[in-house]
Motif scaffolding. Structure first.
Motif, PDB file in Angstrom:
ATOM      1  N   SER A 299     -10.243   2.817  -7.818  1.00  0.00           N
ATOM      2  CA  SER A 299      -9.342   3.607  -6.727  1.00  0.00           C
ATOM      3  C   SER A 299      -8.666   2.895  -5.723  1.00  0.00           C
ATOM      4  O   SER A 299      -7.797   3.492  -5.025  1.00  0.00           O
ATOM      5  CB  SER A 299     -10.408   4.534  -6.073  1.00  0.00           C
ATOM      6  N   TRP A 300      -8.949   1.706  -5.559  1.00  0.00           N
ATOM      7  CA  TRP A 300      -8.116   0.989  -4.765  1.00  0.00           C
ATOM      8  C   TRP A 300      -6.782   0.492  -5.202  1.00  0.00           C
ATOM      9  O   TRP A 300      -6.707   0.022  -6.447  1.00  0.00           O
ATOM     10  CB  TRP A 300      -8.854  -0.295  -4.455  1.00  0.00           C
ATOM     11  N   GLN A 301      -5.686   0.865  -4.575  1.00  0.00           N
ATOM     12  CA  GLN A 301      -4.435   0.513  -4.845  1.00  0.00           C
ATOM     13  C   GLN A 301      -3.996  -1.075  -4.636  1.00  0.00           C
ATOM     14  O   GLN A 301      -4.811  -1.808  -3.944  1.00  0.00           O
ATOM     15  CB  GLN A 301      -3.492   1.299  -4.008  1.00  0.00           C
TER      16      GLN A 301
ATOM     17  N   SER B 297       3.438  -5.011   3.591  1.00  0.00           N
ATOM     18  CA  SER B 297       4.188  -4.706   4.662  1.00  0.00           C
ATOM     19  C   SER B 297       3.695  -3.439   5.059  1.00  0.00           C
ATOM     20  O   SER B 297       4.235  -2.370   4.353  1.00  0.00           O
ATOM     21  CB  SER B 297       5.763  -4.477   4.382  1.00  0.00           C
ATOM     22  N   ILE B 298       3.077  -3.093   6.212  1.00  0.00           N
ATOM     23  CA  ILE B 298       2.518  -1.812   6.453  1.00  0.00           C
ATOM     24  C   ILE B 298       2.649  -1.902   8.268  1.00  0.00           C
ATOM     25  O   ILE B 298       2.077  -2.858   8.579  1.00  0.00           O
ATOM     26  CB  ILE B 298       1.186  -1.630   6.169  1.00  0.00           C
TER      27      ILE B 298
ATOM     28  N   PHE C 184      -7.774   4.339   9.904  1.00  0.00           N
ATOM     29  CA  PHE C 184      -8.376   3.128   9.235  1.00  0.00           C
ATOM     30  C   PHE C 184      -9.051   3.396   7.776  1.00  0.00           C
ATOM     31  O   PHE C 184      -8.729   2.564   6.863  1.00  0.00           O
ATOM     32  CB  PHE C 184      -9.705   2.593  10.097  1.00  0.00           C
ATOM     33  N   MET C 185      -9.401   4.530   7.540  1.00  0.00           N
ATOM     34  CA  MET C 185      -9.575   5.175   6.284  1.00  0.00           C
ATOM     35  C   MET C 185      -8.200   4.982   5.321  1.00  0.00           C
ATOM     36  O   MET C 185      -8.445   4.703   4.285  1.00  0.00           O
ATOM     37  CB  MET C 185     -10.084   6.505   6.356  1.00  0.00           C
ATOM     38  N   LYS C 186      -7.194   5.483   5.976  1.00  0.00           N
ATOM     39  CA  LYS C 186      -5.941   5.340   5.057  1.00  0.00           C
ATOM     40  C   LYS C 186      -5.540   4.080   4.899  1.00  0.00           C
ATOM     41  O   LYS C 186      -4.979   3.966   3.516  1.00  0.00           O
ATOM     42  CB  LYS C 186      -4.881   6.295   5.935  1.00  0.00           C
ATOM     43  N   LEU C 187      -5.669   3.294   5.602  1.00  0.00           N
ATOM     44  CA  LEU C 187      -5.373   1.780   5.658  1.00  0.00           C
ATOM     45  C   LEU C 187      -6.313   1.032   4.400  1.00  0.00           C
ATOM     46  O   LEU C 187      -5.920   0.454   3.784  1.00  0.00           O
ATOM     47  CB  LEU C 187      -5.630   0.873   6.905  1.00  0.00           C
ATOM     48  N   TYR C 188      -7.449   1.552   4.569  1.00  0.00           N
ATOM     49  CA  TYR C 188      -8.550   1.193   3.650  1.00  0.00           C
ATOM     50  C   TYR C 188      -7.952   1.364   2.230  1.00  0.00           C
ATOM     51  O   TYR C 188      -8.053   0.873   1.185  1.00  0.00           O
ATOM     52  CB  TYR C 188     -10.003   1.491   3.770  1.00  0.00           C
ATOM     53  N   GLU C 189      -7.746   2.744   2.071  1.00  0.00           N
ATOM     54  CA  GLU C 189      -7.308   3.332   0.567  1.00  0.00           C
ATOM     55  C   GLU C 189      -5.595   2.726   0.095  1.00  0.00           C
ATOM     56  O   GLU C 189      -5.538   2.341  -1.076  1.00  0.00           O
ATOM     57  CB  GLU C 189      -7.056   4.826   0.779  1.00  0.00           C
ATOM     58  N   GLN C 190      -5.071   2.286   1.106  1.00  0.00           N
ATOM     59  CA  GLN C 190      -3.837   1.649   0.863  1.00  0.00           C
ATOM     60  C   GLN C 190      -4.126   0.173   0.501  1.00  0.00           C
ATOM     61  O   GLN C 190      -3.211  -0.531   0.021  1.00  0.00           O
ATOM     62  CB  GLN C 190      -2.811   1.858   2.179  1.00  0.00           C
ATOM     63  N   ARG C 191      -5.087  -0.356   0.507  1.00  0.00           N
ATOM     64  CA  ARG C 191      -5.479  -1.704   0.488  1.00  0.00           C
ATOM     65  C   ARG C 191      -4.618  -2.811   0.996  1.00  0.00           C
ATOM     66  O   ARG C 191      -4.324  -3.495   0.684  1.00  0.00           O
ATOM     67  CB  ARG C 191      -5.616  -1.850  -1.036  1.00  0.00           C
TER      68      ARG C 191
ATOM     69  N   SER D 209      -3.379  -5.805   3.402  1.00  0.00           N
ATOM     70  CA  SER D 209      -3.965  -7.150   3.252  1.00  0.00           C
ATOM     71  C   SER D 209      -4.624  -7.394   4.331  1.00  0.00           C
ATOM     72  O   SER D 209      -4.418  -6.894   5.544  1.00  0.00           O
ATOM     73  CB  SER D 209      -2.684  -7.978   3.016  1.00  0.00           C
ATOM     74  N   ASN D 210      -5.476  -8.493   4.381  1.00  0.00           N
ATOM     75  CA  ASN D 210      -6.177  -8.882   5.716  1.00  0.00           C
ATOM     76  C   ASN D 210      -5.105  -9.198   6.822  1.00  0.00           C
ATOM     77  O   ASN D 210      -5.198  -8.687   7.833  1.00  0.00           O
ATOM     78  CB  ASN D 210      -6.868 -10.177   5.423  1.00  0.00           C
ATOM     79  N   LYS D 211      -4.073  -9.810   6.484  1.00  0.00           N
ATOM     80  CA  LYS D 211      -3.054 -10.081   7.374  1.00  0.00           C
ATOM     81  C   LYS D 211      -2.381  -8.987   8.019  1.00  0.00           C
ATOM     82  O   LYS D 211      -2.218  -8.719   9.252  1.00  0.00           O
ATOM     83  CB  LYS D 211      -1.952 -11.098   6.915  1.00  0.00           C
ATOM     84  N   SER D 212      -1.901  -8.085   7.167  1.00  0.00           N
ATOM     85  CA  SER D 212      -1.360  -6.731   7.840  1.00  0.00           C
ATOM     86  C   SER D 212      -2.208  -5.715   8.474  1.00  0.00           C
ATOM     87  O   SER D 212      -1.810  -5.365   9.407  1.00  0.00           O
ATOM     88  CB  SER D 212      -0.785  -5.785   6.318  1.00  0.00           C
ATOM     89  N   PHE D 213      -3.247  -5.888   8.040  1.00  0.00           N
ATOM     90  CA  PHE D 213      -4.402  -4.978   8.859  1.00  0.00           C
ATOM     91  C   PHE D 213      -4.568  -5.538  10.147  1.00  0.00           C
ATOM     92  O   PHE D 213      -4.587  -4.877  11.062  1.00  0.00           O
ATOM     93  CB  PHE D 213      -5.870  -5.118   8.334  1.00  0.00           C
ATOM     94  N   LYS D 214      -4.466  -6.759  10.433  1.00  0.00           N
ATOM     95  CA  LYS D 214      -4.795  -7.559  11.575  1.00  0.00           C
ATOM     96  C   LYS D 214      -3.471  -7.353  12.484  1.00  0.00           C
ATOM     97  O   LYS D 214      -3.756  -7.082  13.714  1.00  0.00           O
ATOM     98  CB  LYS D 214      -5.069  -9.006  11.488  1.00  0.00           C
TER      99      LYS D 214
END
Length: 550
Positions: A321-323, A328-329, A359-366, A368-373
């Motif tokens: 289910s992970w994309q 680039s987010i 945060f749930m949306k970001l998790y589903e979009q997978r 990256s560690n860098k983009s998330f931070k």
């Protein structure tokens, strides 16, 4: 104060020796005495002196034998021989046994005794200093070796150490390392939520924790030859597991699982710490080791989503289910609007709901560690910008994007990072509510209130306020009632009466003038509304104030 023991078979001589000098005045303390060497050894088993004064000629065990045994059992203890004879054999035996001086009883004076004691004391001090220096040097050497080991392992794993296996083994021998270069597997171990541990621990406690993790891991790895554990950084450790004759990949993976299970459970049991593991595929040779290390480093990004206590193996498939990771987010504009509004209104529930959903949306979009931070840094920057626009001054440096980067970079899982961001927003809401700095109303109603507060002395209407706010009469009427709990006219009248009360309290003005100053054209209507609001007529209200001395 140095401890002294007297050993002589003649009690009167021991008494005379005790009275010869003021022992405590010169820094000495007599802690015991004995009549022969054997009795002295028995007493030394309970309390060890620094210096012995030993008669050479005694029954059961003479002085020479005692000095020899003491030098073997208690090498730190210094002995001074005593004899009634100027006998070369006694002198030679006592000196060979380890005595630092030899005194003749018939020539013994306070001066000669003190000189001998001071010489023994100087020897003790000199040896203690030498031991301290040696211990310090050993610590420095070990510390230097740790640095060299860390550098060697890092360069070996990164593939920048240009060497073959034989040359690498020579270097390992000089560094007292034993790693399975021919074949085996590697495991990265991480101490979970290390940032929380750092917050509640000083440097000494942190060093103790790291040393304990290494000690527990090393003890378990003793069962496997050529196995080792080394610290890579303050919270990350690498474990080398040898193949140990296990040729199949599955048998080596089983060995990895056993090592991970035992080390993880032991650290949890004895240190109450959670750990996560990333295990690489079994390798053969130096090139395979480098490739395996690259695999486990890539697994670190997966750990960011897996959370505390996770175990990942190279080749393990992701959840379908992970994309694919998006590099680039950026912060969603709608989320930004929701969070801005929740901060302005100091609505903690709305802020937490918006962040949790995002945060749930970001998790589903997978992401990256860098983009998330980076997004989290933008969220902190948004928080700081909202406060500046509200003219709220705070000394909290965590709203600074540069400082936020350092703080955010310490988190190693999504859950930890999410919890911290939500906590920061909640803290801000509490701060705003505590100091009454939040906006209780929407911008439209706030403008209408601003209009009322500045123009209540004049004849104003809902239409005037709606025009000032830039909305229709019906929209303002509905919004005003929803947010203030009062209709527009009702609020204007209440605000006028509130100001009339203040003017009466201040004194110096006629009631009729006050009514006019507060926007009431009809004096009778003013009296009626004032009594409906306060329960008193304006004159009664004024009289009550005078009566109470206000």
């Amino acid at each position: 104060m140095l401890k002294i023991m007297l050993i002589d078979d003649e009690a009167p001589f021991r008494t005379g020796l005790k009275d010869l000098i003021n022992w405590r005045h010169h820094g000495y303390e007599i802690i015991g005495e004995a009549a022969n060497g054997k009795a002295a050894l028995n007493k030394m088993a309970e309390k060890v002196p620094d210096i012995l004064l030993v008669d050479m000629n005694m029954p059961v065990m003479n002085g020479a034998d005692l000095i020899e045994q003491v030098s073997m059992k208690y090498p730190r203890v210094k002995s001074i021989g005593l004899s009634g004879y100027d006998d070369y054999d006694y002198l030679r035996k006592s000196m060979r046994g380890g005595a630092v001086d030899y005194l003749l009883k018939h020539n013994l004076t306070a001066e000669t005794l003190l000189a001998a004691l001071e010489a023994a004391a100087a020897t003790i001090v000199r040896e203690e200093k030498a031991e301290a220096i040696n211990a310090k040097l050993e610590d420095q050497i070990e510390e230097h070796l740790d640095v060299l080991r860390h550098r060697f392992i890092s360069e070996l794993l990164e593939g920048i150490l240009e060497t073959d296996e034989q040359s690498a083994r020579v270097q390992m021998e000089s560094l007292e390392l034993d790693l399975p270069l021919s074949g085996g597997s590697i495991i990265l171990m991480l101490i979970d939520q290390f940032w929380r541990i750092k917050q509640s621990s000083d440097e000494k406690k942190l060093n103790t924790i790291v040393a304990s993790v290494l000690s527990i891991s090393s003890e378990i790895l003793k069962e496997y030859s050529s196995s080792a554990v080394q610290k890579l950084d303050e919270r990350t450790f690498i474990i080398f597991v040898p193949a140990g004759g296990q040729r199949s990949i599955m048998s080596q993976i089983d060995r990895q699982k056993a090592v991970i299970s035992r080390i993880g459970m032991s650290i949890q049991r004895y240190l109450n710490l959670s750990t996560s593991f990333c295990a690489g595929k079994p390798y053969i040779g130096l090139e395979g080791l480098v490739q395996s290390y690259q695999q486990v480093r890539s697994l670190m990004d997966e750990h960011f989503y897996d959370g505390s206590g996770s175990i990942r193996y190279a080749g393990q498939k992701d959840n379908s289910s992970w994309q694919e990771q998006h590099e680039s987010i950026s912060l969603d504009i709608e989320v930004e609007k929701q969070l801005t509004s929740s901060i302005q209104m100091a609505d903690a529930i709305a802020a937490e709901a918006a962040l949790t959903h995002y945060f749930m949306k970001l998790y589903e979009q997978r992401a990256s560690n860098k983009s998330f931070k980076i997004i989290c840094i933008e969220l902190i920057h948004l928080l700081g910008r909202c406060l500046r626009e509200m003219n709220v001054i705070t000394e909290n440096s965590s709203y600074d994007p540069l400082d936020a980067y350092d703080r955010i970079n310490r988190f190693d899982t999504v859950d930890d990072l999410k919890d911290w961001i939500i906590e920061k927003y909640k803290e801000t809401v509490i701060f705003l509510r505590l100091h009454g700095l939040h906006e209780r109303y929407t911008p439209v109603v706030s403008k209408a209130l601003q209009f009322i507060h500045s123009s209540y002395q004049d004849q104003i209407s809902l239409g005037d306020a709606a025009e000032f706010a830039g909305v229709s009469n019906s929209y303002l009427s509905r919004s005003f009632k929803d947010e203030t709990g009062k209709g527009f006219s009702e609020y204007v009248t209440a605000y006028r009466i509130e100001n009339a009360c203040k003017m009466i309290k201040s004194g110096g003005r006629r009631i009729k003038d006050i009514a006019s100053a507060c926007g009431f054209q009809n004096y009778t209507y003013f009296f009626k509304v004032f009594k409906q609001t306060t329960g008193l007529t304006p004159n009664e209200y004024e009289a009550e104030l005078k009566k109470s001395g206000i």
